[in-house]
Scaffold this active site. Sequence first.
Site, PDB file in Angstrom:
ATOM      1  N   LYS A  48     -24.250  11.873   0.674  1.00  0.00           N
ATOM      2  CA  LYS A  48     -23.105  12.063   1.552  1.00  0.00           C
ATOM      3  C   LYS A  48     -23.533  12.130   3.009  1.00  0.00           C
ATOM      4  O   LYS A  48     -22.714  12.108   3.917  1.00  0.00           O
ATOM      5  CB  LYS A  48     -22.382  13.375   1.197  1.00  0.00           C
ATOM      6  CG  LYS A  48     -21.965  13.470  -0.237  1.00  0.00           C
ATOM      7  CD  LYS A  48     -21.468  14.912  -0.544  1.00  0.00           C
ATOM      8  CE  LYS A  48     -21.387  15.124  -2.045  1.00  0.00           C
ATOM      9  NZ  LYS A  48     -21.264  16.547  -2.383  1.00  0.00           N
ATOM     10  N   GLY A  49     -24.837  12.260   3.227  1.00  0.00           N
ATOM     11  CA  GLY A  49     -25.370  12.523   4.572  1.00  0.00           C
ATOM     12  C   GLY A  49     -24.975  11.521   5.639  1.00  0.00           C
ATOM     13  O   GLY A  49     -24.800  11.876   6.798  1.00  0.00           O
ATOM     14  N   GLU A 104     -28.410   5.250   6.988  1.00  0.00           N
ATOM     15  CA  GLU A 104     -28.964   6.502   6.470  1.00  0.00           C
ATOM     16  C   GLU A 104     -28.838   7.617   7.507  1.00  0.00           C
ATOM     17  O   GLU A 104     -28.852   7.354   8.709  1.00  0.00           O
ATOM     18  CB  GLU A 104     -30.448   6.314   6.135  1.00  0.00           C
ATOM     19  CG  GLU A 104     -30.786   6.327   4.657  1.00  0.00           C
ATOM     20  CD  GLU A 104     -30.678   7.684   3.977  1.00  0.00           C
ATOM     21  OE1 GLU A 104     -29.800   8.504   4.346  1.00  0.00           O
ATOM     22  OE2 GLU A 104     -31.461   7.936   3.057  1.00  0.00           O
ATOM     23  N   ASP A 105     -28.759   8.842   7.040  1.00  0.00           N
ATOM     24  CA  ASP A 105     -28.732   9.962   7.978  1.00  0.00           C
ATOM     25  C   ASP A 105     -30.113  10.254   8.549  1.00  0.00           C
ATOM     26  O   ASP A 105     -30.300  10.328   9.746  1.00  0.00           O
ATOM     27  CB  ASP A 105     -28.143  11.230   7.314  1.00  0.00           C
ATOM     28  CG  ASP A 105     -28.814  11.606   5.997  1.00  0.00           C
ATOM     29  OD1 ASP A 105     -29.706  10.867   5.522  1.00  0.00           O
ATOM     30  OD2 ASP A 105     -28.442  12.651   5.426  1.00  0.00           O
ATOM     31  N   ASP A 108     -37.132  11.113   6.039  1.00  0.00           N
ATOM     32  CA  ASP A 108     -38.045  12.256   6.054  1.00  0.00           C
ATOM     33  C   ASP A 108     -39.368  11.819   5.410  1.00  0.00           C
ATOM     34  O   ASP A 108     -40.202  11.209   6.072  1.00  0.00           O
ATOM     35  CB  ASP A 108     -37.351  13.400   5.303  1.00  0.00           C
ATOM     36  CG  ASP A 108     -38.103  14.716   5.341  1.00  0.00           C
ATOM     37  OD1 ASP A 108     -38.940  14.895   6.231  1.00  0.00           O
ATOM     38  OD2 ASP A 108     -37.838  15.577   4.483  1.00  0.00           O
ATOM     39  N   LYS A 136     -37.824  11.706  10.944  1.00  0.00           N
ATOM     40  CA  LYS A 136     -38.791  12.823  10.990  1.00  0.00           C
ATOM     41  C   LYS A 136     -40.148  12.234  10.662  1.00  0.00           C
ATOM     42  O   LYS A 136     -40.649  12.383   9.560  1.00  0.00           O
ATOM     43  CB  LYS A 136     -38.397  13.833   9.920  1.00  0.00           C
ATOM     44  CG  LYS A 136     -38.138  15.225  10.420  1.00  0.00           C
ATOM     45  CD  LYS A 136     -38.023  16.163   9.239  1.00  0.00           C
ATOM     46  CE  LYS A 136     -36.662  16.773   9.145  1.00  0.00           C
ATOM     47  NZ  LYS A 136     -36.569  17.682   7.966  1.00  0.00           N
ATOM     48  N   ASP A 164     -26.704  18.284   5.489  1.00  0.00           N
ATOM     49  CA  ASP A 164     -26.300  19.555   4.897  1.00  0.00           C
ATOM     50  C   ASP A 164     -27.490  20.437   4.558  1.00  0.00           C
ATOM     51  O   ASP A 164     -28.633  19.995   4.503  1.00  0.00           O
ATOM     52  CB  ASP A 164     -25.560  19.304   3.586  1.00  0.00           C
ATOM     53  CG  ASP A 164     -26.504  18.882   2.460  1.00  0.00           C
ATOM     54  OD1 ASP A 164     -27.240  17.895   2.654  1.00  0.00           O
ATOM     55  OD2 ASP A 164     -26.538  19.566   1.417  1.00  0.00           O
ATOM     56  N   ARG A 170     -22.229  20.095   7.097  1.00  0.00           N
ATOM     57  CA  ARG A 170     -22.041  18.668   7.356  1.00  0.00           C
ATOM     58  C   ARG A 170     -21.025  18.427   8.469  1.00  0.00           C
ATOM     59  O   ARG A 170     -21.073  17.421   9.170  1.00  0.00           O
ATOM     60  CB  ARG A 170     -21.545  17.947   6.095  1.00  0.00           C
ATOM     61  CG  ARG A 170     -22.537  17.895   4.955  1.00  0.00           C
ATOM     62  CD  ARG A 170     -22.043  16.903   3.905  1.00  0.00           C
ATOM     63  NE  ARG A 170     -22.683  17.086   2.615  1.00  0.00           N
ATOM     64  CZ  ARG A 170     -23.858  16.571   2.269  1.00  0.00           C
ATOM     65  NH1 ARG A 170     -24.532  15.845   3.137  1.00  0.00           N
ATOM     66  NH2 ARG A 170     -24.362  16.770   1.083  1.00  0.00           N
TER      67      ARG A 170
HETATM   68  P1  IMP Z   1     -36.808  11.651   2.013  1.00  0.00           P
HETATM   69  O1  IMP Z   1     -36.701  11.010   0.674  1.00  0.00           O
HETATM   70  O2  IMP Z   1     -37.821  12.758   2.034  1.00  0.00           O
HETATM   71  O3  IMP Z   1     -37.054  10.671   3.140  1.00  0.00           O
HETATM   72  O4  IMP Z   1     -35.459  12.404   2.271  1.00  0.00           O
HETATM   73  C1  IMP Z   1     -34.347  11.742   2.589  1.00  0.00           C
HETATM   74  C2  IMP Z   1     -33.105  12.548   2.369  1.00  0.00           C
HETATM   75  O5  IMP Z   1     -33.340  13.969   2.347  1.00  0.00           O
HETATM   76  C3  IMP Z   1     -32.162  12.313   3.517  1.00  0.00           C
HETATM   77  O6  IMP Z   1     -31.346  11.220   3.264  1.00  0.00           O
HETATM   78  C4  IMP Z   1     -31.413  13.622   3.593  1.00  0.00           C
HETATM   79  O7  IMP Z   1     -30.297  13.577   2.745  1.00  0.00           O
HETATM   80  C5  IMP Z   1     -32.380  14.657   3.101  1.00  0.00           C
HETATM   81  N1  IMP Z   1     -33.053  15.352   4.234  1.00  0.00           N
HETATM   82  C6  IMP Z   1     -34.302  15.177   4.702  1.00  0.00           C
HETATM   83  N2  IMP Z   1     -34.576  15.978   5.741  1.00  0.00           N
HETATM   84  C7  IMP Z   1     -33.460  16.687   5.950  1.00  0.00           C
HETATM   85  C8  IMP Z   1     -33.090  17.709   6.915  1.00  0.00           C
HETATM   86  O8  IMP Z   1     -33.848  18.121   7.804  1.00  0.00           O
HETATM   87  N3  IMP Z   1     -31.836  18.197   6.790  1.00  0.00           N
HETATM   88  C9  IMP Z   1     -30.949  17.781   5.840  1.00  0.00           C
HETATM   89  N4  IMP Z   1     -31.247  16.836   4.945  1.00  0.00           N
HETATM   90  C10 IMP Z   1     -32.486  16.311   4.985  1.00  0.00           C
HETATM   91 MG    MG Z   2     -29.325  11.283   2.666  1.00  0.00          MG
END
Ligand code: IMP
Ligand code: MG
Length: 184
Positions: A48-49, A104-105, A108, A136, A164, A170
């Site tokens: 939902k991000g 994408e939001d 990370d 990030k 979130d 959100r």
């Molecule tokens: P990844 O797979 O570690 O790159 O994470 C991606 C997903 O984790 C993003 O699409 C977000 O939904 C969530 N996410 C990562 N970091 C944050 C944060 O700082 N706040 C909220 N959601 C996060």
């Molecule tokens: Mg996300």
Amino acid sequence: MPRNLLDDIKETLISAEQIQQRVLELGQQLNADYADSEREIIFIGVLKGALMFMVDLARAVNLPISIDFMAVSSYGASTQSSGIVRIIKDLDASIEGKDVVVVEDIVDSGLTLSYMLDNLRSRNPASLKVCALLNKKDRRTVDTQLDYLGFDVPDAFVVGYGLDYNQLYRNLPFIGVLKPELYR
Ligand code: IMP
Ligand code: MG
């Protein structure tokens, strides 16, 4: 549960105005890059991000786009990526032969995005690009494609504008850092 979301925010990282300005710039970049495309263009939002980002970005482009959504599980109720990515809701329509922009939001670890891109690539789109609001980059564990980016953010858990913590925050119009005592 907080009755005033602002009480839980340590600091504002990116203001609502900064977000809106940057979204307009990204929209203009997309307008220019896809101006000559004769294919169907589809924006895929990751639920939902990416919800807030998608609705603002879509209104910042003047391209004939269609919009679809995908939901994947990444975090559950924790702040760490599990590495296990599961499709909760798939796309409604085929992307074969289309120009796809994944919206994408935040990127990370990169695990969610790289899984999604592999999955989408196997459906033979004509092109596949990624537009993320936040990056990030210090936390990246897998190399991922990132074609359009709103902002780099430091390694802190951020909420707001779609992002979130346990499904809350959100609806904040800005990106803020949550008070660490709330998730430690
Ligand atoms: P990844 O797979 O570690 O790159 O994470 C991606 C997903 O984790 C993003 O699409 C977000 O939904 C969530 N996410 C990562 N970091 C944050 C944060 O700082 N706040 C909220 N959601 C996060
Ligand atoms: Mg996300």
